[in-house]
Design a protein around this motif. Structure first.
Motif, PDB file in Angstrom:
ATOM      1  N   ILE A  11       3.484 -20.320  15.027  1.00  0.00           N
ATOM      2  CA  ILE A  11       2.921 -20.705  13.844  1.00  0.00           C
ATOM      3  C   ILE A  11       1.883 -19.492  13.037  1.00  0.00           C
ATOM      4  CG2 ILE A  11       0.838 -22.318  13.086  1.00  0.00           C
ATOM      5  CD1 ILE A  11       2.370 -24.243  14.954  1.00  0.00           C
ATOM      6  N   VAL A  12       1.349 -18.849  14.218  1.00  0.00           N
ATOM      7  CA  VAL A  12       0.667 -17.767  13.615  1.00  0.00           C
ATOM      8  C   VAL A  12       1.346 -16.327  13.426  1.00  0.00           C
ATOM      9  CG1 VAL A  12      -0.922 -15.707  14.821  1.00  0.00           C
ATOM     10  CG2 VAL A  12      -1.384 -18.159  15.269  1.00  0.00           C
ATOM     11  N   SER A  13       2.617 -16.386  14.035  1.00  0.00           N
ATOM     12  CA  SER A  13       3.481 -15.228  13.553  1.00  0.00           C
ATOM     13  C   SER A  13       4.153 -15.413  11.932  1.00  0.00           C
ATOM     14  CB  SER A  13       4.528 -15.258  14.406  1.00  0.00           C
ATOM     15  OG  SER A  13       4.178 -14.838  15.707  1.00  0.00           O
ATOM     16  N   ILE A  14       4.616 -16.785  11.951  1.00  0.00           N
ATOM     17  CA  ILE A  14       4.923 -17.040  10.465  1.00  0.00           C
ATOM     18  C   ILE A  14       3.819 -16.874   9.452  1.00  0.00           C
ATOM     19  CG2 ILE A  14       5.801 -18.957   9.055  1.00  0.00           C
ATOM     20  CD1 ILE A  14       7.382 -19.858  11.712  1.00  0.00           C
ATOM     21  N   GLY A  15       2.565 -17.421  10.019  1.00  0.00           N
ATOM     22  CA  GLY A  15       1.493 -17.398   8.917  1.00  0.00           C
ATOM     23  C   GLY A  15       1.256 -15.871   8.624  1.00  0.00           C
ATOM     24  N   LEU A  16       1.259 -15.001   9.453  1.00  0.00           N
ATOM     25  CA  LEU A  16       0.974 -13.582   9.400  1.00  0.00           C
ATOM     26  C   LEU A  16       1.919 -13.080   8.536  1.00  0.00           C
ATOM     27  CD1 LEU A  16      -0.680 -11.046   9.892  1.00  0.00           C
ATOM     28  CD2 LEU A  16       0.835 -10.740  11.935  1.00  0.00           C
ATOM     29  N   ILE A  17       3.441 -13.329   8.574  1.00  0.00           N
ATOM     30  CA  ILE A  17       4.214 -12.856   7.685  1.00  0.00           C
ATOM     31  C   ILE A  17       4.141 -13.303   6.212  1.00  0.00           C
ATOM     32  CG2 ILE A  17       6.872 -12.774   7.202  1.00  0.00           C
ATOM     33  CD1 ILE A  17       7.413 -13.104  10.318  1.00  0.00           C
ATOM     34  N   LEU A  18       3.663 -14.606   6.068  1.00  0.00           N
ATOM     35  CA  LEU A  18       3.672 -14.940   4.687  1.00  0.00           C
ATOM     36  C   LEU A  18       2.258 -14.389   4.047  1.00  0.00           C
ATOM     37  CD1 LEU A  18       4.400 -18.527   5.346  1.00  0.00           C
ATOM     38  CD2 LEU A  18       5.525 -17.277   4.218  1.00  0.00           C
ATOM     39  N   VAL A  19       1.214 -14.260   4.819  1.00  0.00           N
ATOM     40  CA  VAL A  19       0.235 -13.565   4.276  1.00  0.00           C
ATOM     41  C   VAL A  19       0.351 -12.195   3.885  1.00  0.00           C
ATOM     42  CG1 VAL A  19      -2.261 -12.901   4.713  1.00  0.00           C
ATOM     43  CG2 VAL A  19      -1.527 -15.145   5.225  1.00  0.00           C
ATOM     44  N   VAL A  20       0.853 -11.410   4.668  1.00  0.00           N
ATOM     45  CA  VAL A  20       1.307 -10.068   4.308  1.00  0.00           C
ATOM     46  C   VAL A  20       2.327 -10.056   3.066  1.00  0.00           C
ATOM     47  CG1 VAL A  20       2.497  -8.106   5.212  1.00  0.00           C
ATOM     48  CG2 VAL A  20       0.899  -9.182   6.582  1.00  0.00           C
ATOM     49  N   LEU A  21       3.200 -10.775   2.913  1.00  0.00           N
ATOM     50  CA  LEU A  21       3.982 -10.763   1.807  1.00  0.00           C
ATOM     51  C   LEU A  21       3.538 -11.150   0.564  1.00  0.00           C
ATOM     52  CD1 LEU A  21       7.237 -12.129   3.233  1.00  0.00           C
ATOM     53  CD2 LEU A  21       6.774 -10.025   2.753  1.00  0.00           C
ATOM     54  N   LEU A  22       2.369 -11.996   0.671  1.00  0.00           N
ATOM     55  CA  LEU A  22       1.562 -12.475  -0.709  1.00  0.00           C
ATOM     56  C   LEU A  22       0.669 -11.551  -1.075  1.00  0.00           C
ATOM     57  CD1 LEU A  22       0.679 -16.132   0.529  1.00  0.00           C
ATOM     58  CD2 LEU A  22       2.146 -15.362  -1.407  1.00  0.00           C
ATOM     59  N   GLN A  23       0.388 -10.301  -0.397  1.00  0.00           N
ATOM     60  CA  GLN A  23      -0.525  -9.438  -0.824  1.00  0.00           C
ATOM     61  C   GLN A  23       0.251  -8.482  -1.927  1.00  0.00           C
ATOM     62  OE1 GLN A  23      -1.884  -7.191   2.509  1.00  0.00           O
ATOM     63  NE2 GLN A  23      -3.243  -8.793   3.187  1.00  0.00           N
ATOM     64  N   SER A  24      -0.633  -8.125  -2.763  1.00  0.00           N
ATOM     65  CA  SER A  24      -0.175  -7.376  -3.877  1.00  0.00           C
ATOM     66  C   SER A  24      -0.265  -5.752  -3.407  1.00  0.00           C
ATOM     67  CB  SER A  24      -1.147  -7.326  -5.135  1.00  0.00           C
ATOM     68  OG  SER A  24      -2.546  -6.798  -4.979  1.00  0.00           O
ATOM     69  N   GLY A  25       0.677  -5.119  -4.103  1.00  0.00           N
ATOM     70  CA  GLY A  25       0.862  -3.678  -3.524  1.00  0.00           C
ATOM     71  C   GLY A  25      -0.536  -2.879  -3.820  1.00  0.00           C
ATOM     72  N   LYS A  26      -0.764  -1.840  -3.140  1.00  0.00           N
ATOM     73  CA  LYS A  26      -1.936  -1.192  -3.441  1.00  0.00           C
ATOM     74  C   LYS A  26      -1.679   0.022  -4.475  1.00  0.00           C
ATOM     75  CE  LYS A  26      -4.697  -3.000  -0.128  1.00  0.00           C
ATOM     76  NZ  LYS A  26      -5.360  -4.044  -0.888  1.00  0.00           N
ATOM     77  N   SER A  27      -0.322   0.275  -4.486  1.00  0.00           N
ATOM     78  CA  SER A  27       0.151   1.526  -5.492  1.00  0.00           C
ATOM     79  C   SER A  27       1.544   1.336  -5.849  1.00  0.00           C
ATOM     80  CB  SER A  27      -0.069   2.944  -4.533  1.00  0.00           C
ATOM     81  OG  SER A  27       0.961   3.171  -3.711  1.00  0.00           O
ATOM     82  N   ALA A  28       1.615   1.777  -7.124  1.00  0.00           N
ATOM     83  CA  ALA A  28       2.823   1.452  -7.828  1.00  0.00           C
ATOM     84  C   ALA A  28       3.425   3.072  -7.814  1.00  0.00           C
ATOM     85  CB  ALA A  28       2.837   1.039  -9.149  1.00  0.00           C
ATOM     86  N   GLY A  29       4.069   3.644  -6.731  1.00  0.00           N
ATOM     87  CA  GLY A  29       4.675   4.878  -6.799  1.00  0.00           C
ATOM     88  C   GLY A  29       3.864   6.103  -6.834  1.00  0.00           C
ATOM     89  N   LEU A  30       4.113   7.099  -7.425  1.00  0.00           N
ATOM     90  CA  LEU A  30       3.509   8.182  -7.815  1.00  0.00           C
ATOM     91  C   LEU A  30       2.142   8.164  -8.807  1.00  0.00           C
ATOM     92  CD1 LEU A  30       3.316  11.309  -7.280  1.00  0.00           C
ATOM     93  CD2 LEU A  30       4.673  11.819  -8.846  1.00  0.00           C
ATOM     94  N   SER A  31       2.613   7.404  -9.549  1.00  0.00           N
ATOM     95  CA  SER A  31       1.335   6.972 -10.630  1.00  0.00           C
ATOM     96  C   SER A  31       0.210   6.354 -10.004  1.00  0.00           C
ATOM     97  CB  SER A  31       1.858   6.523 -12.077  1.00  0.00           C
ATOM     98  OG  SER A  31       2.275   5.183 -11.678  1.00  0.00           O
ATOM     99  N   GLY A  32       0.707   5.409  -9.285  1.00  0.00           N
ATOM    100  CA  GLY A  32      -0.358   4.552  -8.277  1.00  0.00           C
ATOM    101  C   GLY A  32      -1.096   5.486  -7.468  1.00  0.00           C
ATOM    102  N   SER A  33      -0.491   6.557  -6.842  1.00  0.00           N
ATOM    103  CA  SER A  33      -1.342   7.297  -6.053  1.00  0.00           C
ATOM    104  C   SER A  33      -2.177   8.338  -6.478  1.00  0.00           C
ATOM    105  CB  SER A  33      -0.215   8.269  -4.971  1.00  0.00           C
ATOM    106  OG  SER A  33       0.404   9.127  -6.061  1.00  0.00           O
ATOM    107  N   ILE A  34      -1.827   8.747  -7.879  1.00  0.00           N
ATOM    108  CA  ILE A  34      -2.997   9.483  -8.608  1.00  0.00           C
ATOM    109  C   ILE A  34      -3.780   8.612  -8.930  1.00  0.00           C
ATOM    110  CG2 ILE A  34      -2.971  10.771 -10.507  1.00  0.00           C
ATOM    111  CD1 ILE A  34      -0.090  11.660 -10.379  1.00  0.00           C
ATOM    112  N   ALA A  35      -3.889   7.620  -9.587  1.00  0.00           N
ATOM    113  CA  ALA A  35      -4.889   6.597 -10.099  1.00  0.00           C
ATOM    114  C   ALA A  35      -5.671   6.204  -8.730  1.00  0.00           C
ATOM    115  CB  ALA A  35      -4.111   5.436 -10.517  1.00  0.00           C
ATOM    116  N   GLY A  36      -5.029   5.913  -7.730  1.00  0.00           N
ATOM    117  CA  GLY A  36      -5.817   5.579  -6.465  1.00  0.00           C
ATOM    118  C   GLY A  36      -6.795   6.597  -6.138  1.00  0.00           C
ATOM    119  N   GLY A  37      -6.220   7.760  -5.975  1.00  0.00           N
ATOM    120  CA  GLY A  37      -7.367   8.975  -5.699  1.00  0.00           C
ATOM    121  C   GLY A  37      -8.350   8.962  -6.671  1.00  0.00           C
TER     122      GLY A  37
END
Length: 79
Positions: A11-37
């Motif tokens: 149950i914890v494994s399935i919950g962990l998988i679902l929570v990770v999949l629900l998270q939004s990405g921290k960057s969107a490619g090269l432009s995201g890495s520049i903006a992230g910096g």
């Protein structure tokens, strides 16, 4: 007891998988890495709302997964 811990581990494994999949990405490619910096330099505020909740749930479920895995492995070795 071992069976209950194994079920809880699944149950914890399935919950962990679902929570990770629900998270939004921290960057969107090269432009995201520049903006992230730039955001790190400017001191962007901490994530709020759903992202913060998903981050906390990820940490909690990851710790629970690691602890349960060690306990189940120990019980299988002892038995």
């Amino acid at each position: 007891m071992a069976v209950a811990l194994k079920i809880l581990l699944v149950i914890v494994s399935i919950g962990l998988i679902l929570v990770v999949l629900l998270q939004s990405g921290k960057s969107a490619g090269l432009s995201g890495s520049i903006a992230g910096g730039a955001e790190q330099i400017m001191g962007k505020a901490k994530a709020r709302g759903v992202d913060a909740l998903l981050n906390r749930l990820t940490v909690i479920l990851a710790v629970a997964f690691m602890v349960l895995t060690i306990v189940v492995a120990y019980l299988l070795r002892v038995a």
